[in-house]
Write a protein that holds these residues in place. Structure first.
Motif: not given
Ligand code: 4FL
Length: 221
Positions: A84-86, A128-131, A133, A135, A137-138, A141
């Motif tokens: 999970l990552s932006p 995979l990103s949920i948007g 922005y 967070l 931590s993942g 997400a």
């Molecule tokens: C992960 C943000 C998935 C959006 C910080 C660490 C993130 C995220 N989608 N923010 N992971």
């Protein structure tokens, strides 16, 4: 379907015991396996992060605990492993449906400023990103991903709800407005057509409303 979640904050997943998802987990309709990355650290203080090479703010998660945790959770790389990552590919309803058909997915959660890039190279299938922005931590997400996937698993939703007749069932069209009793509330009335008993008219009205709202809010796509 089994979802393994690799995290430094296993308590965050206590929320999955609640409501619809909680009941489905209880019934064994699907399985969530929460794994504490810290348990795999070989460091004497169970450390899982360190300063970034090249300098800069924040900490980076070190490769050893992550690699050993991923390998122990998915020996032989049978699962689809998701970080999970932006920076990841954007999640949408089509992707959720695809993921719901897999037998095992592993969700890998970074915190701090992220994880050592070599873990992504060696061990991860998809980011995979949920948007767009950031967070803390993942894990937030991951909870979103688990919840969205769970809705597609047979036996999770009651027969009164459906994944077919809803917003984004086609990945695009937004839902029509809903009303329940009373017929008048604070001077606002339920649209006459909905209480007319004319099912064909009701279906037409809902289709028009869906199309109008989709056009207004998402453009004419
Ligand atoms: C992960 C943000 C998935 C959006 C910080 C660490 C993130 C995220 N989608 N923010 N992971």
């Amino acid at each position: 379907m089994k979802i393994s979640v690799l995290t430094l904050f296993p308590e965050m997943y206590g929320i999955l015991k609640e409501s619809v998802i909680g009941r489905a987990l209880e019934a064994g309709v699907f399985e969530v396996n929460v794994v504490n990355i810290r348990d795999y650290s070989l460091n004497k203080h169970k450390k899982c992060d360190d300063y970034p090479f090249g300098g800069g703010a924040g900490m980076v998660m070190t490769p050893q605990p992550l690699h050993d945790c991923i390998t122990a959770t998915d020996p032989g790389h049978q699962a689809v492993r998701i970080y999970l990552s932006p920076k990841g590919e954007h999640l949408n309803q089509k992707k959720v449906l695809e993921l719901s058909k897999l037998s095992h997915i592993v969700l890998v959660n970074g915190s701090y400023e992220g994880i050592d890039e070599r873990i992504i190279t060696l061990d991860i299938d998809m980011e995979l990103s949920i948007g767009d922005y950031v967070l803390t931590s993942g894990d937030f997400a991951s909870l979103v991903v688990i919840n969205a996937i769970a809705r597609y698993i047979p036996g999770v939703l009651g027969s009164e709800s459906s994944t077919e007749e809803e917003s984004f069932a086609d990945g695009r069209t937004l839902e029509y407005p809903h009303y329940t009793r009373p017929q008048e509330f604070m001077g606002l009335w339920v649209p006459q057509v909905l209480v007319s008993g004319d099912h064909k008219k009701v279906a037409e009205w809902r289709k028009e409303q869906s199309e109008r709202i989709t056009k207004e809010r998402r453009g004419n796509k």
